[in-house]
Design a protein around this motif. Structure first.
Motif, PDB file in Angstrom:
ATOM      1  N   ALA A  77      43.307  38.892  43.241  1.00 35.46           N
ATOM      2  CA  ALA A  77      42.531  40.039  42.749  1.00 35.46           C
ATOM      3  C   ALA A  77      41.080  39.632  42.506  1.00 35.46           C
ATOM      4  O   ALA A  77      40.151  40.402  42.815  1.00 35.46           O
ATOM      5  CB  ALA A  77      43.158  40.587  41.462  1.00 35.46           C
ATOM      6  N   ALA A  78      40.861  38.432  41.997  1.00 37.00           N
ATOM      7  CA  ALA A  78      39.491  37.951  41.772  1.00 37.00           C
ATOM      8  C   ALA A  78      38.765  37.779  43.108  1.00 37.00           C
ATOM      9  O   ALA A  78      37.580  38.115  43.227  1.00 37.00           O
ATOM     10  CB  ALA A  78      39.513  36.636  40.999  1.00 37.00           C
ATOM     11  N   GLU A  81      37.808  41.167  44.355  1.00 40.53           N
ATOM     12  CA  GLU A  81      36.657  41.642  43.598  1.00 40.53           C
ATOM     13  C   GLU A  81      35.355  40.997  44.081  1.00 40.53           C
ATOM     14  O   GLU A  81      34.303  41.639  44.108  1.00 40.53           O
ATOM     15  CB  GLU A  81      36.859  41.351  42.107  1.00 40.53           C
ATOM     16  CG  GLU A  81      35.803  41.977  41.227  1.00 40.53           C
ATOM     17  CD  GLU A  81      36.128  41.805  39.751  1.00 40.53           C
ATOM     18  OE1 GLU A  81      35.214  41.390  39.010  1.00 40.53           O
ATOM     19  OE2 GLU A  81      37.275  42.075  39.355  1.00 40.53           O
ATOM     20  N   LYS A  82      35.433  39.750  44.501  1.00 38.06           N
ATOM     21  CA  LYS A  82      34.258  39.039  45.012  1.00 38.06           C
ATOM     22  C   LYS A  82      33.933  39.419  46.455  1.00 38.06           C
ATOM     23  O   LYS A  82      32.914  39.004  46.998  1.00 38.06           O
ATOM     24  CB  LYS A  82      34.482  37.521  44.932  1.00 38.06           C
ATOM     25  CG  LYS A  82      34.519  36.994  43.524  1.00 38.06           C
ATOM     26  CD  LYS A  82      34.828  35.505  43.498  1.00 38.06           C
ATOM     27  CE  LYS A  82      34.890  35.007  42.063  1.00 38.06           C
ATOM     28  NZ  LYS A  82      35.111  33.553  41.976  1.00 38.06           N
TER      29      LYS A  82
END
Length: 161
Positions: A77-78, A81-82
């Motif tokens: 998920a990170a 997001e990036k």
């Protein structure tokens, strides 16, 4: 006259040198560089997998690292997001999430290759021919290790290194 060292000795030292070099080069992706997206070490590990195996499932990624699926999902998920990863589902089976690198991830890797090249250039006196051989040998080993991992070959016991 010096003799050639035994193959197993050379391969053992090669492995050690790769690990020694990796820890320094890995650090470069975890610190900010202008125009590049830095990631954590765990995120970098995931990125290597999804760039090597596009469409790898979250479950497969978690298994590769011996992590809980929920921890892996949070790291993915990170990355989403990036802008470095995107999730999708398998055709015909919407239950399993598959992960892909984005075009931005490919560009980011190219940027880090430039960072690594700039960092390594003053550290080696090897000519282009020797560098080509080194790249070919390490590429062959990396591909064989990845194939072995995909087959689910048993892992060697942790040597504590």
């Amino acid at each position: 006259m010096t003799g050639t060292r035994p193959r197993d000795e050379l391969l053992g030292e090669l492995g050690e040198r790769v690990i020694d070099s990796f820890r320094y080069l890995q650090r470069e992706v975890t610190v900010p560089h202008p125009g590049l997206i830095h990631v954590t070490r765990s995120e970098a590990d995931i990125m290597r997998i999804i760039m090597e195996e596009p469409g790898t499932t979250v479950t497969e990624i978690a298994r590769a690292f011996g992590q809980h699926k929920s921890n892996t999902s949070a790291r993915i998920a990170a990355l989403v997001e990036k802008g470095l990863a995107e999730k999708g589902t398998a055709e015909g089976d919407g239950r399993e999430v598959r992960v892909y690198a984005t075009k931005q991830a490919v560009a980011n890797l190219a940027g880090y290759r430039r960072v690594w090249a700039e960092h390594l250039a003053p550290l080696s006196s090897a000519d282009d021919t020797r560098l080509q051989v080194a790249v070919e040998v390490l590429g062959e080993i990396a591909e064989a290790l990845a194939a072995e991992s995909r087959r689910g070959a048993p892992q060697q016991a942790d040597s504590g290194v």
